[in-house]
Design an enzyme around this catalytic site. Sequence first.
Site, PDB file in Angstrom:
ATOM      1  N   GLU A  39       1.122  -0.496  -5.136  1.00 22.25           N
ATOM      2  CA  GLU A  39       0.146   0.556  -5.392  1.00 22.25           C
ATOM      3  C   GLU A  39       0.953   1.854  -5.461  1.00 22.25           C
ATOM      4  O   GLU A  39       1.263   2.454  -4.442  1.00 22.25           O
ATOM      5  CB  GLU A  39      -0.898   0.638  -4.283  1.00 22.25           C
ATOM      6  CG  GLU A  39      -2.000   1.627  -4.610  1.00 22.25           C
ATOM      7  CD  GLU A  39      -2.422   2.505  -3.431  1.00 22.25           C
ATOM      8  OE1 GLU A  39      -3.380   3.258  -3.585  1.00 22.25           O
ATOM      9  OE2 GLU A  39      -1.775   2.445  -2.381  1.00 22.25           O
ATOM     10  N   ASP A  51       0.826  -1.207   0.000  1.00 24.88           N
ATOM     11  CA  ASP A  51       0.000   0.000   0.000  1.00 24.88           C
ATOM     12  C   ASP A  51       0.863   1.260   0.000  1.00 24.88           C
ATOM     13  O   ASP A  51       1.940   1.299   0.610  1.00 24.88           O
ATOM     14  CB  ASP A  51      -0.894  -0.023   1.244  1.00 24.88           C
ATOM     15  CG  ASP A  51      -1.816   1.177   1.334  1.00 24.88           C
ATOM     16  OD1 ASP A  51      -2.654   1.337   0.424  1.00 24.88           O
ATOM     17  OD2 ASP A  51      -1.696   1.946   2.300  1.00 24.88           O
TER      18      ASP A  51
END
Length: 634
Positions: free
Chosen positions: A364, A311
């Site tokens: 990401e 993330d």
Amino acid sequence: MHGAIPDQDLWRITHTGSDAPYRVLGAHATERDGVAGFLFALWAPNARRVSVVGDFNQWDGRSNVMQHRGDSGVWELFIPGLKKGEHYKFELEGPDGKLLPLKADPLAFAAQIRPETGSILHDEPNFQWNDAGWIEKRGEGDPRKKPIAIYEVHLGSWARVPEENNRSLTYRELAERLIPYVKDLGFSHIELLPVMEHPFDGSWGYQPVSLFAPTSRFGTPEDFKHFVEVAHQAGIGILLDWVPGHFPVDGHGLGYFDGTHLYEHADPRQGFHQEWGTYIYNFGRAEVSAFLVANARFWLEKYHLDGLRVDAVASMLYLDYSRKAGEWIPNRYGGNENIEAIDFMRRMNETAYAACPGVITVAEESTAWPGVSHPTYTGGLGFGFKWNMGWMHDTLRYMQQDPIHRRYHHNDLTFGLLYAFTENFILPISHDEVVHGKGSLLGRMPGDEWQRFANLRAYLGFMWGHPGKKLVFMGCEFGQVGEWNHNGSVDWHVLQYPVHGGTQALMRDLNRAYREIPALHERDCEASGFEWIVSDDSDNSIIGWVRKGEKEGDIAVVVSNFTPVPRTGYRLGVPHPGFYREAVNTDAGIYNGSNMGNAGGLFADEIGSQSRPYSLCLTLPPLSTIIFERRGEG
């Protein structure tokens, strides 16, 4: 009791890539002189005193004071008679002599459910795996050439039990219900929003406190292992969202752990995310980097997970991420690149791929940072794949336009192909696109009900025909109407209506086509596997291309009509003669479309078009995508 942990293990907790952090630190069931108990170890180099407290000593820090192991900064203590399931924390006295808030064990294998904040004695989960065949098969072949279609799930809100106070399903109930559902729809992987124990439901897991403990909300660590194994037995891989970019400020967590800024940078210009109100790890400290990389390895090795999606990579890469001038500190060369974080990510990827063949790591990453999914030996970050955030933003912006205006936004459809092969991309329609007032994916589509569903089906067909692996968030596969609510459930009741059931049926068929047509997946990440046919018909909002398989003549032709106007006699150039089977038509009646099409397929005419020697004379239904397949000879 002094010296229970070998010196070499104490020093290995500083070695990035080692399993020593979770093998040495934390609480481990063991025996000393024939007496069973738990050996505790904690890295807290600046503390003046550390004690183990829990139910077993009435949370009295005077009872079980730990012993300091010198320059290693580690404290240790064996406590006899303790059993699995007891609650504990650490009491630390800071360098100034003041007591700190009781701290959860950073290496705990299990933790209490909010609002309780204690760690649970558990030891490494005892589980007899039966997925050796899956693990071996997983390591075969190049993931870039495989049909990877990912179903993203928040476990707490996939389905609820209304009869029992609207509780979430357990890991074992999810194994019984979620796994068969995903298998039926043909997805290759499930991606879980973070399951590490976290105190705040509203963070969806992205503010974890106990990085080594699967949340007790849904069961025990063994229950979670059961869930993973059932997935593997069904031929489905499990990816896990992993959060090394920041951690919460909760008093029982890692912040100001031993009375100093141990895990985070002391300077808030480096150590605090103003946007999220969280701390930033000090990647330049050896013990912190080793702790995080060991955590990645732990989930892959001990829980047999098939990959990690990392993330907020951009927030780690840039020192000035979400900061104004004067709010950040340049690196030693004067730039905004976070050199320590870059090194950490490279080491994490190298460790993951070396320790667990066949896994994938996914970034990401929302910027144009070069080489995110390139090998570290070429200067890349070493991830296997990268989310294509630009493609997602551009194409969703296009789809939100009324069809009459789409001719002026045609570039939003085509721009992504300028860089589509610079990385190994995954096309993501994730949870971030259905929250914070954005509405559902269906809600982004213009028009009346029929047009909104036709737009959604056309978009999904366009996405599945586009180069890149696929990801959709739960509910998108059948056109959920409402915005995602983490305290509720996916709107399963709408499947009684044909428009939703038809969309779900399309998803099943798209995954089947993606899996069974080599041209749609074998060269997802190679420019040589793609060729435009028509990219400039903005007046009609029509777009079409060829996808090529590795075998000569194996191709798929993808064509989308993004207006509600049917087009008949539309001539589309193709490179080979022969029969082109209509593999998917998003306007088919079985999907609740208008059932226009090409009668299952067409033979190519010996009429040149768009600089190709052959062509198809197509009927293009309104608001539709059609995927044709042609197989090579032999």
